[in-house]
Design a protein around this motif. Structure first.
Motif, short mmCIF file in Angstrom:
data_model
loop_
_atom_site.label_atom_id
_atom_site.label_comp_id
_atom_site.label_asym_id
_atom_site.label_seq_id
_atom_site.Cartn_x
_atom_site.Cartn_y
_atom_site.Cartn_z
N ASN A 200 -5.31 9.06 -5.06
CA ASN A 200 -4.06 9.19 -5.84
C ASN A 200 -3.60 7.83 -6.36
OD1 ASN A 200 -3.52 8.70 -3.01
ND2 ASN A 200 -1.36 9.02 -3.43
N TYR A 201 -3.71 6.78 -5.54
CA TYR A 201 -3.31 5.46 -5.99
C TYR A 201 -4.34 4.86 -6.94
CZ TYR A 201 0.29 5.66 -2.39
OH TYR A 201 1.37 6.03 -1.63
N ALA A 202 -5.62 5.18 -6.74
CA ALA A 202 -6.65 4.70 -7.65
C ALA A 202 -6.43 5.27 -9.05
CB ALA A 202 -8.03 5.07 -7.13
N LEU A 203 -6.19 6.57 -9.13
CA LEU A 203 -5.95 7.19 -10.44
C LEU A 203 -4.69 6.64 -11.10
CD1 LEU A 203 -6.79 10.92 -9.58
CD2 LEU A 203 -8.19 9.33 -10.90
N ASP A 204 -3.67 6.42 -10.30
CA ASP A 204 -2.43 5.87 -10.83
C ASP A 204 -2.64 4.47 -11.41
OD1 ASP A 204 0.24 6.53 -11.32
OD2 ASP A 204 0.93 5.35 -9.61
N ALA A 205 -3.65 3.75 -10.88
CA ALA A 205 -3.96 2.40 -11.36
C ALA A 205 -5.05 2.40 -12.42
CB ALA A 205 -4.39 1.53 -10.18
N GLN A 206 -5.33 3.59 -12.96
CA GLN A 206 -6.34 3.73 -14.02
C GLN A 206 -7.75 3.39 -13.55
OE1 GLN A 206 -5.15 5.16 -16.87
NE2 GLN A 206 -3.24 5.12 -15.70
N LEU A 207 -8.03 3.60 -12.27
CA LEU A 207 -9.38 3.46 -11.74
C LEU A 207 -10.04 4.84 -11.69
CD1 LEU A 207 -8.60 1.12 -8.70
CD2 LEU A 207 -9.89 0.46 -10.74
N SER A 208 -11.32 4.89 -12.01
CA SER A 208 -12.05 6.15 -11.94
C SER A 208 -12.88 6.17 -10.67
CB SER A 208 -12.98 6.30 -13.16
OG SER A 208 -13.89 7.36 -12.94
N PRO A 209 -12.56 7.02 -9.71
CA PRO A 209 -13.35 7.07 -8.48
C PRO A 209 -14.84 7.35 -8.75
CG PRO A 209 -11.28 8.22 -8.18
CD PRO A 209 -11.37 7.88 -9.64
N VAL A 210 -15.13 8.19 -9.71
CA VAL A 210 -16.52 8.52 -10.00
C VAL A 210 -17.24 7.33 -10.62
CG1 VAL A 210 -18.03 10.01 -11.36
CG2 VAL A 210 -16.01 10.98 -10.26
N ARG A 211 -16.59 6.60 -11.49
CA ARG A 211 -17.23 5.49 -12.21
C ARG A 211 -17.07 4.15 -11.50
NH1 ARG A 211 -14.27 5.70 -16.38
NH2 ARG A 211 -12.94 3.94 -15.84
N ASP A 212 -15.91 3.89 -10.90
CA ASP A 212 -15.59 2.54 -10.42
C ASP A 212 -15.83 2.32 -8.93
OD1 ASP A 212 -14.74 1.82 -12.99
OD2 ASP A 212 -12.72 2.61 -12.62
N ALA A 213 -15.83 3.37 -8.13
CA ALA A 213 -15.99 3.18 -6.68
C ALA A 213 -17.42 2.75 -6.35
CB ALA A 213 -15.64 4.46 -5.94
N LEU A 214 -17.55 1.72 -5.53
CA LEU A 214 -18.87 1.25 -5.10
C LEU A 214 -19.45 2.17 -4.03
CD1 LEU A 214 -18.32 -2.62 -4.90
CD2 LEU A 214 -18.89 -1.18 -6.87
N VAL A 215 -18.59 2.77 -3.25
CA VAL A 215 -18.98 3.79 -2.29
C VAL A 215 -17.81 4.75 -2.15
CG1 VAL A 215 -18.22 2.42 -0.30
CG2 VAL A 215 -19.91 4.22 0.04
N ILE A 216 -18.09 6.03 -1.95
CA ILE A 216 -17.01 7.02 -1.94
C ILE A 216 -17.39 8.16 -1.00
CG2 ILE A 216 -17.93 8.40 -3.87
CD1 ILE A 216 -14.99 8.59 -4.89
N GLU A 217 -16.37 8.80 -0.42
CA GLU A 217 -16.62 9.97 0.40
C GLU A 217 -17.24 11.07 -0.44
OE1 GLU A 217 -12.90 9.72 3.58
OE2 GLU A 217 -12.64 10.75 1.67
N ASP A 218 -18.01 11.93 0.21
CA ASP A 218 -18.61 13.04 -0.53
C ASP A 218 -17.73 14.28 -0.43
OD1 ASP A 218 -19.11 14.23 1.96
OD2 ASP A 218 -21.13 13.40 2.05
#
Length: 267
Positions: A200-218
């Motif tokens: 929620n905070y990543a999206l609010d900061a205009q970050l894309s979890p799919v594109r920008d995260a180096l590692v992410i939960e599945d």
């Protein structure tokens, strides 16, 4: 003794005060207040608002940028329900604060991700790097589990969702792990090597979890975001309407279309 005329003048005020102390004010059957963080919770609530309005229920969405006040205000009866948190966070909050809030329904999963302005891949993280994680137990433990998944640390209990910094058994790169308020993590991204940020905070900061995260939960993450209320709230006809709207095929399609994998339906 007070004069009789003074007592007579005071009587209406005393009557009003007594009425005000005679139990909780009945809820407005046509209005439901919901505390939420901005993205995606308030956006999803805003999507169902017209549907609920057509059923005669006005949704009063109150946006917060922290994880404490939404629970306190629901517990105190200032707001009817909230929609922002996971079960591990709720359980820890109830235990720490003495509240008795209960989960009503799950709506979506926001995979936690690790972000960096300095690194292109998680393998590039240098020895002695500074890593920022949320400073409350449930999301902090969740962040440590993700660091473990990335091969950066090893926890004493690899499955404990409430692990703390004291539970790190191995830290081969000697990472400096800083605990900060979750809402501030996007703002310090340029000051640390890596930050683990709630979606929620990543999206609010205009970050894309799919594109920008180096590692992410599945998609198998157990951290489902819940609608939460006081005991008995699940029987409230207004809350039932909200739950039905949030768990509809229309909302599932909206989440998939709007967030493109950054937020996943949990129903």
């Amino acid at each position: 003794m007070l004069p009789r005329r003074f007592l007579l003048a005071l009587a209406p005020a005393l009557l009003l005060a007594a009425c005000g102390q005679g139990g909780d004010t009945p809820p407005d059957a046509n209005r439901l207040s919901v505390a939420a963080t901005a993205v995606p919770h308030a956006e999803i609530l805003d999507f169902v608002r017209p549907e609920l309005a057509a059923q005669g229920l006005q949704l009063d969405i109150r946006v917060f940028n922290d994880y404490v006040q939404p629970n306190l205000q629901v517990d105190q009866g200032q707001i009817d329900v909230n929609y922002f948190q996971t079960r591990p966070y709720l359980d820890e909050f109830n235990a720490a604060r003495g509240t008795r809030l209960v989960p009503i329904t799950g709506v979506h999963v926001e995979p936690l991700g690790a972000y960096s302005r300095r690194l292109r891949a998680i393998a590039d993280i240098p020895s002695g790097a500074t890593v920022a994680i949320p400073n409350e137990p449930s999301n902090g433990g969740r962040a440590l589990l993700l660091l473990q998944k990335a091969g950066l640390i090893q926890l004493r209990d690899p499955r404990n969702p409430l692990s703390t910094l004291n539970d790190i058994a191995a830290n081969p790169k000697q990472l400096h792990i800083r605990e900060l308020e979750a809402a501030t993590l996007p703002r310090v991204l340029g000051e640390v090597d890596l930050a683990l940020i709630n979606t929620n905070y990543a999206l609010d900061a205009q970050l894309s979890p799919v594109r920008d995260a180096l590692v992410i939960e599945d998609g198998n993450s157990p951290y489902v975001n819940l609608v939460v209320g006081r005991r008995g709230s699940e029987q409230d006809p207004r809350v039932r309407k909200l739950v039905e709207a949030l768990r509809s095929p229309r909302v599932r399609d909206f989440i998939q279309r709007r967030y493109q994998g950054a937020v996943l339906p949990a129903f």
